[in-house]
Design a protein around this motif. Sequence first.
Motif, mmCIF file in Angstrom:
data_model
loop_
_atom_site.group_PDB
_atom_site.id
_atom_site.type_symbol
_atom_site.label_atom_id
_atom_site.label_comp_id
_atom_site.label_asym_id
_atom_site.label_seq_id
_atom_site.Cartn_x
_atom_site.Cartn_y
_atom_site.Cartn_z
ATOM 1 N N MET A 1 0.853 -1.171 0.000
ATOM 2 C CA MET A 1 0.000 0.000 0.000
ATOM 3 C C MET A 1 0.902 1.239 0.000
ATOM 4 S SD MET A 1 -2.879 1.242 2.759
ATOM 5 C CE MET A 1 -4.225 0.214 2.269
ATOM 6 N N ASN A 2 0.495 2.211 -0.729
ATOM 7 C CA ASN A 2 1.244 3.456 -0.814
ATOM 8 C C ASN A 2 1.252 4.124 0.562
ATOM 9 O OD1 ASN A 2 2.275 5.967 -1.364
ATOM 10 N ND2 ASN A 2 0.999 6.312 -3.163
ATOM 11 N N PRO A 3 2.430 4.565 1.048
ATOM 12 C CA PRO A 3 2.501 5.173 2.379
ATOM 13 C C PRO A 3 1.608 6.405 2.533
ATOM 14 C CG PRO A 3 4.705 4.763 1.530
ATOM 15 C CD PRO A 3 3.756 4.433 0.443
ATOM 16 N N GLU A 4 1.459 7.175 1.457
ATOM 17 C CA GLU A 4 0.619 8.367 1.544
ATOM 18 C C GLU A 4 -0.848 8.000 1.733
ATOM 19 O OE1 GLU A 4 1.380 11.014 -1.682
ATOM 20 O OE2 GLU A 4 3.530 11.022 -1.308
ATOM 21 N N ILE A 5 -1.293 6.950 1.052
ATOM 22 C CA ILE A 5 -2.675 6.485 1.199
ATOM 23 C C ILE A 5 -2.875 5.948 2.621
ATOM 24 C CG2 ILE A 5 -4.358 4.770 0.442
ATOM 25 C CD1 ILE A 5 -3.137 5.004 -2.352
ATOM 26 N N HIS A 6 -1.908 5.191 3.087
ATOM 27 C CA HIS A 6 -1.978 4.637 4.439
ATOM 28 C C HIS A 6 -2.075 5.767 5.472
ATOM 29 C CE1 HIS A 6 -1.403 1.734 7.639
ATOM 30 N NE2 HIS A 6 -0.456 2.507 8.144
ATOM 31 N N LEU A 7 -1.255 6.801 5.316
ATOM 32 C CA LEU A 7 -1.267 7.934 6.230
ATOM 33 C C LEU A 7 -2.595 8.685 6.162
ATOM 34 C CD1 LEU A 7 0.385 9.520 8.288
ATOM 35 C CD2 LEU A 7 1.266 10.899 6.397
ATOM 36 N N ALA A 8 -3.139 8.861 4.966
ATOM 37 C CA ALA A 8 -4.429 9.546 4.807
ATOM 38 C C ALA A 8 -5.543 8.755 5.501
ATOM 39 C CB ALA A 8 -4.743 9.738 3.333
ATOM 40 N N LEU A 9 -5.532 7.437 5.342
ATOM 41 C CA LEU A 9 -6.531 6.593 6.013
ATOM 42 C C LEU A 9 -6.384 6.677 7.530
ATOM 43 C CD1 LEU A 9 -6.505 3.422 3.736
ATOM 44 C CD2 LEU A 9 -8.320 5.141 3.932
ATOM 45 N N HIS A 10 -5.134 6.691 7.989
ATOM 46 C CA HIS A 10 -4.874 6.807 9.417
ATOM 47 C C HIS A 10 -5.420 8.122 9.962
ATOM 48 C CE1 HIS A 10 -2.846 6.625 13.254
ATOM 49 N NE2 HIS A 10 -2.294 7.801 13.001
ATOM 50 N N HIS A 11 -5.198 9.223 9.260
ATOM 51 C CA HIS A 11 -5.692 10.529 9.702
ATOM 52 C C HIS A 11 -7.224 10.567 9.705
ATOM 53 C CE1 HIS A 11 -1.985 12.664 10.299
ATOM 54 N NE2 HIS A 11 -1.530 12.294 9.100
ATOM 55 N N ALA A 12 -7.834 9.968 8.701
ATOM 56 C CA ALA A 12 -9.300 9.940 8.635
ATOM 57 C C ALA A 12 -9.870 9.145 9.806
ATOM 58 C CB ALA A 12 -9.748 9.339 7.310
#
Length: 63
Positions: A1-12
């Motif tokens: 998984m792309n780290p940026e997508i993972h981080l965005a999901l984490h923030h959401a």
Amino acid sequence: MNPEIHLALHHARAAELRAAAEAHRLATTSPAPRGIRTRVGWTLVEVGLRLATPKPAALAPSS
């Protein structure tokens, strides 16, 4: 998984959890008791608890 997508999901998800915690905090905190009726009620509760609590045995005087 792309780290940026993972981080965005984490923030959401973190934002959702914070909102749920805030809603729970607001739902469980009660306003400060107001009014003579409330104060008299709590005073009666205090008196009742004092009456219902057994007294400690008095110490016998030493001879």
